[in-house]
Design a protein around this motif. Sequence first.
Motif, PDB file in Angstrom:
ATOM      1  N   PHE A  91       0.761  -1.218  -0.190  1.00  0.00           N
ATOM      2  CA  PHE A  91      -0.135  -0.071   0.207  1.00  0.00           C
ATOM      3  C   PHE A  91       1.208   1.850   0.010  1.00  0.00           C
ATOM      4  CE2 PHE A  91      -2.225  -3.029   2.387  1.00  0.00           C
ATOM      5  CZ  PHE A  91      -2.830  -3.976   1.155  1.00  0.00           C
ATOM      6  N   THR A  92       0.509   2.103   0.001  1.00  0.00           N
ATOM      7  CA  THR A  92       0.943   3.672  -0.612  1.00  0.00           C
ATOM      8  C   THR A  92       1.010   4.811   0.685  1.00  0.00           C
ATOM      9  OG1 THR A  92      -0.315   4.357  -1.817  1.00  0.00           O
ATOM     10  CG2 THR A  92       1.026   3.775  -2.892  1.00  0.00           C
ATOM     11  N   THR A  93      -0.087   3.886   1.587  1.00  0.00           N
ATOM     12  CA  THR A  93       0.049   4.848   2.684  1.00  0.00           C
ATOM     13  C   THR A  93      -0.642   4.443   4.209  1.00  0.00           C
ATOM     14  OG1 THR A  93      -2.643   4.673   2.768  1.00  0.00           O
ATOM     15  CG2 THR A  93      -1.316   6.858   1.371  1.00  0.00           C
ATOM     16  N   PRO A  94      -0.330   4.961   4.924  1.00  0.00           N
ATOM     17  CA  PRO A  94      -0.073   4.568   6.543  1.00  0.00           C
ATOM     18  C   PRO A  94      -1.419   4.261   6.836  1.00  0.00           C
ATOM     19  CG  PRO A  94       1.501   6.336   6.772  1.00  0.00           C
ATOM     20  CD  PRO A  94       0.846   5.929   5.236  1.00  0.00           C
ATOM     21  N   ALA A  95      -2.413   4.747   6.585  1.00  0.00           N
ATOM     22  CA  ALA A  95      -4.573   4.861   6.796  1.00  0.00           C
ATOM     23  C   ALA A  95      -3.938   3.274   5.798  1.00  0.00           C
ATOM     24  CB  ALA A  95      -4.597   5.525   6.319  1.00  0.00           C
ATOM     25  N   ASP A  96      -4.157   3.455   4.724  1.00  0.00           N
ATOM     26  CA  ASP A  96      -4.441   2.035   4.318  1.00  0.00           C
ATOM     27  C   ASP A  96      -3.694   0.674   4.863  1.00  0.00           C
ATOM     28  OD1 ASP A  96      -5.669   3.342   1.926  1.00  0.00           O
ATOM     29  OD2 ASP A  96      -3.934   3.247   0.604  1.00  0.00           O
ATOM     30  N   ILE A  97      -3.031   0.674   5.414  1.00  0.00           N
ATOM     31  CA  ILE A  97      -2.238  -0.739   5.708  1.00  0.00           C
ATOM     32  C   ILE A  97      -2.479  -0.939   6.912  1.00  0.00           C
ATOM     33  CG2 ILE A  97      -0.038   0.505   6.623  1.00  0.00           C
ATOM     34  CD1 ILE A  97       0.944  -2.125   5.916  1.00  0.00           C
ATOM     35  N   TYR A  98      -3.385   0.475   7.989  1.00  0.00           N
ATOM     36  CA  TYR A  98      -3.569  -0.244   8.889  1.00  0.00           C
ATOM     37  C   TYR A  98      -5.346  -0.945   8.674  1.00  0.00           C
ATOM     38  CZ  TYR A  98      -5.815   1.112  13.199  1.00  0.00           C
ATOM     39  OH  TYR A  98      -6.183   1.381  14.882  1.00  0.00           O
ATOM     40  N   HIS A  99      -6.300  -0.006   7.747  1.00  0.00           N
ATOM     41  CA  HIS A  99      -7.351  -0.770   7.357  1.00  0.00           C
ATOM     42  C   HIS A  99      -7.643  -2.493   6.559  1.00  0.00           C
ATOM     43  CE1 HIS A  99      -9.085   2.891   8.562  1.00  0.00           C
ATOM     44  NE2 HIS A  99      -8.926   3.435   7.733  1.00  0.00           N
ATOM     45  N   ALA A 100      -6.204  -2.989   6.491  1.00  0.00           N
ATOM     46  CA  ALA A 100      -5.644  -3.831   5.510  1.00  0.00           C
ATOM     47  C   ALA A 100      -5.553  -4.510   6.809  1.00  0.00           C
ATOM     48  CB  ALA A 100      -4.740  -3.918   4.494  1.00  0.00           C
ATOM     49  N   CYS A 101      -5.048  -4.568   7.675  1.00  0.00           N
ATOM     50  CA  CYS A 101      -4.459  -5.296   8.895  1.00  0.00           C
ATOM     51  C   CYS A 101      -5.717  -5.514   9.420  1.00  0.00           C
ATOM     52  CB  CYS A 101      -3.458  -4.514   9.776  1.00  0.00           C
ATOM     53  SG  CYS A 101      -2.211  -4.635   8.740  1.00  0.00           S
ATOM     54  N   GLU A 102      -6.503  -4.640   9.168  1.00  0.00           N
ATOM     55  CA  GLU A 102      -7.346  -4.421  10.239  1.00  0.00           C
ATOM     56  C   GLU A 102      -9.294  -5.692  10.455  1.00  0.00           C
ATOM     57  OE1 GLU A 102      -8.770  -0.724  12.980  1.00  0.00           O
ATOM     58  OE2 GLU A 102      -9.135  -0.968  11.146  1.00  0.00           O
ATOM     59  N   ALA A 103      -9.081  -5.728   8.422  1.00  0.00           N
ATOM     60  CA  ALA A 103      -9.230  -6.408   7.666  1.00  0.00           C
ATOM     61  C   ALA A 103      -9.052  -7.689   7.751  1.00  0.00           C
ATOM     62  CB  ALA A 103      -9.245  -6.167   6.505  1.00  0.00           C
ATOM     63  N   LEU A 104      -7.804  -7.959   7.438  1.00  0.00           N
ATOM     64  CA  LEU A 104      -7.608  -9.715   7.835  1.00  0.00           C
ATOM     65  C   LEU A 104      -7.606  -9.844   9.083  1.00  0.00           C
ATOM     66  CD1 LEU A 104      -3.821  -9.588   5.797  1.00  0.00           C
ATOM     67  CD2 LEU A 104      -5.616 -10.469   5.226  1.00  0.00           C
ATOM     68  N   ARG A 105      -7.477  -9.558  10.149  1.00  0.00           N
ATOM     69  CA  ARG A 105      -7.668  -9.575  11.285  1.00  0.00           C
ATOM     70  C   ARG A 105      -9.134 -10.080  12.131  1.00  0.00           C
ATOM     71  NH1 ARG A 105      -8.092  -4.421  15.120  1.00  0.00           N
ATOM     72  NH2 ARG A 105     -10.354  -4.925  13.970  1.00  0.00           N
ATOM     73  N   ASP A 106      -9.880  -9.378  11.490  1.00  0.00           N
ATOM     74  CA  ASP A 106     -11.419  -9.310  11.495  1.00  0.00           C
ATOM     75  C   ASP A 106     -11.844 -10.836  10.732  1.00  0.00           C
ATOM     76  OD1 ASP A 106     -11.065  -6.805  12.881  1.00  0.00           O
ATOM     77  OD2 ASP A 106     -12.229  -5.872  11.439  1.00  0.00           O
ATOM     78  N   ALA A 107     -11.289 -10.561   9.505  1.00  0.00           N
ATOM     79  CA  ALA A 107     -11.438 -12.165   9.171  1.00  0.00           C
ATOM     80  C   ALA A 107     -11.630 -13.837   9.252  1.00  0.00           C
ATOM     81  CB  ALA A 107     -11.086 -11.856   7.493  1.00  0.00           C
ATOM     82  N   GLY A 108     -10.143 -13.485  10.578  1.00  0.00           N
ATOM     83  CA  GLY A 108      -9.417 -14.561  10.976  1.00  0.00           C
ATOM     84  C   GLY A 108      -8.637 -14.703  10.650  1.00  0.00           C
ATOM     85  N   TYR A 109      -7.831 -13.780  10.287  1.00  0.00           N
ATOM     86  CA  TYR A 109      -6.642 -14.373   9.689  1.00  0.00           C
ATOM     87  C   TYR A 109      -5.730 -14.330  11.214  1.00  0.00           C
ATOM     88  CZ  TYR A 109      -7.287 -15.146   4.909  1.00  0.00           C
ATOM     89  OH  TYR A 109      -8.219 -15.626   3.663  1.00  0.00           O
ATOM     90  N   SER A 110      -4.526 -14.753  11.715  1.00  0.00           N
ATOM     91  CA  SER A 110      -3.392 -14.522  12.551  1.00  0.00           C
ATOM     92  C   SER A 110      -2.045 -14.839  12.117  1.00  0.00           C
ATOM     93  CB  SER A 110      -3.910 -15.419  13.726  1.00  0.00           C
ATOM     94  OG  SER A 110      -3.539 -17.234  13.179  1.00  0.00           O
ATOM     95  N   ARG A 111      -1.538 -15.502  10.995  1.00  0.00           N
ATOM     96  CA  ARG A 111      -0.338 -15.588  10.996  1.00  0.00           C
ATOM     97  C   ARG A 111      -0.230 -14.227   9.574  1.00  0.00           C
ATOM     98  NH1 ARG A 111       1.407 -21.795  11.060  1.00  0.00           N
ATOM     99  NH2 ARG A 111       0.403 -21.988  13.556  1.00  0.00           N
ATOM    100  N   PHE A 112       0.157 -13.501   9.662  1.00  0.00           N
ATOM    101  CA  PHE A 112       0.306 -12.391   9.048  1.00  0.00           C
ATOM    102  C   PHE A 112       1.189 -11.253   9.310  1.00  0.00           C
ATOM    103  CE2 PHE A 112      -3.505 -10.950  10.679  1.00  0.00           C
ATOM    104  CZ  PHE A 112      -2.748  -9.513  10.779  1.00  0.00           C
ATOM    105  N   ASP A 113       1.577 -10.436   8.406  1.00  0.00           N
ATOM    106  CA  ASP A 113       3.007  -9.042   8.675  1.00  0.00           C
ATOM    107  C   ASP A 113       2.961  -8.058   8.839  1.00  0.00           C
ATOM    108  OD1 ASP A 113       4.668  -8.178  10.520  1.00  0.00           O
ATOM    109  OD2 ASP A 113       6.660  -9.454  10.711  1.00  0.00           O
ATOM    110  N   ALA A 114       3.529  -6.816   8.706  1.00  0.00           N
ATOM    111  CA  ALA A 114       2.620  -5.968   8.439  1.00  0.00           C
ATOM    112  C   ALA A 114       4.448  -5.348   8.234  1.00  0.00           C
ATOM    113  CB  ALA A 114       2.656  -4.670   9.286  1.00  0.00           C
ATOM    114  N   HIS A 115       4.991  -5.043   7.503  1.00  0.00           N
ATOM    115  CA  HIS A 115       6.764  -4.370   6.699  1.00  0.00           C
ATOM    116  C   HIS A 115       6.298  -2.501   6.267  1.00  0.00           C
ATOM    117  CE1 HIS A 115       7.788  -8.442   6.898  1.00  0.00           C
ATOM    118  NE2 HIS A 115       6.106  -9.036   5.408  1.00  0.00           N
ATOM    119  N   THR A 116       7.052  -2.057   7.057  1.00  0.00           N
ATOM    120  CA  THR A 116       6.894  -0.554   6.280  1.00  0.00           C
ATOM    121  C   THR A 116       8.394   0.510   7.222  1.00  0.00           C
ATOM    122  OG1 THR A 116       6.406  -0.446   9.153  1.00  0.00           O
ATOM    123  CG2 THR A 116       4.498  -0.865   7.474  1.00  0.00           C
ATOM    124  N   PRO A 117       7.886   1.299   5.870  1.00  0.00           N
ATOM    125  CA  PRO A 117       9.747   2.071   6.858  1.00  0.00           C
ATOM    126  C   PRO A 117       9.483   2.605   7.969  1.00  0.00           C
ATOM    127  CG  PRO A 117       8.288   2.919   4.510  1.00  0.00           C
ATOM    128  CD  PRO A 117       7.073   1.719   5.728  1.00  0.00           C
TER     129      PRO A 117
END
Length: 256
Positions: A91-117
């Motif tokens: 993603f290109t903005t912090p807000a986008d990756i924040y909402h994407a992590c929320e979507a994955l968490r709410d979908a039941g995913y537990s093994r994912f990671d975020a890589h940010t600058p």
Amino acid sequence: MQRDSDPPSQERSEEAASAEEARGSARAGAADDKPQGFVPGDEAEYEKPHEEGPHGKALLASERQVERRHEQDAALEASGERVPYALMGYFTTPADIYHACEALRDAGYSRFDAHTPFPVHGLEKAMGLKPTPLPWLVLMGGVTGLGSAILLAWYTQLHDYPLIISGKPSFSYQAFIPIFFELTVLFSALTCFFGLFVLGRLPSFFHPTMTHPSFPRATDDAFFISVEVSDPKFDATETRNLLQRVGAQGIREVST
């Protein structure tokens, strides 16, 4: 005068009575065989096997999917081919990756990671991460350092080489406060340093996420998400569709 048909009729009556008694005994025996705590509500539900019940189907399907995935990975490793590790997008903005992590968490995913600058405030809550045990490890290290300093001062001044200075007690703690402080800080710092290495699985000279062609941007202007194949909820098609819905770009499967 007795007729020839009477004896057969009497025999049939006796056979019917015997059959009725046998059925009654069988019903009584079946009632006695019910275990303690038997709930006579929906008996058909209790007769189903565990994996066919309403609460066991999803869990069984998830376990079988993980087993099949491990078997496929083992077969790929045996054949010398690359094993899929994760599905990545950025993603290109912090807000986008924040909402994407929320979507994955709410979908039941537990093994994912975020890589940010740079650190994104609150991202650990959006990912549903548990608090790190590192502060407790540092506390234990500091307590160990303080105890070691006190023991060292007590042993050297009272047993190893006791000295009487100006009539003061050999173990006068006021003179050793700098030692107590220094060893407490030293043990805390070392515990934090090596604890961070252990918890972060460092040093790591290679990681499958590095194979993504755009991953160098993770230190510049892109925010990456990687969903591991080993996640019980992972499905190549559904996970890709979910990443596309939340706006991920450059979605690509990376391998070990």
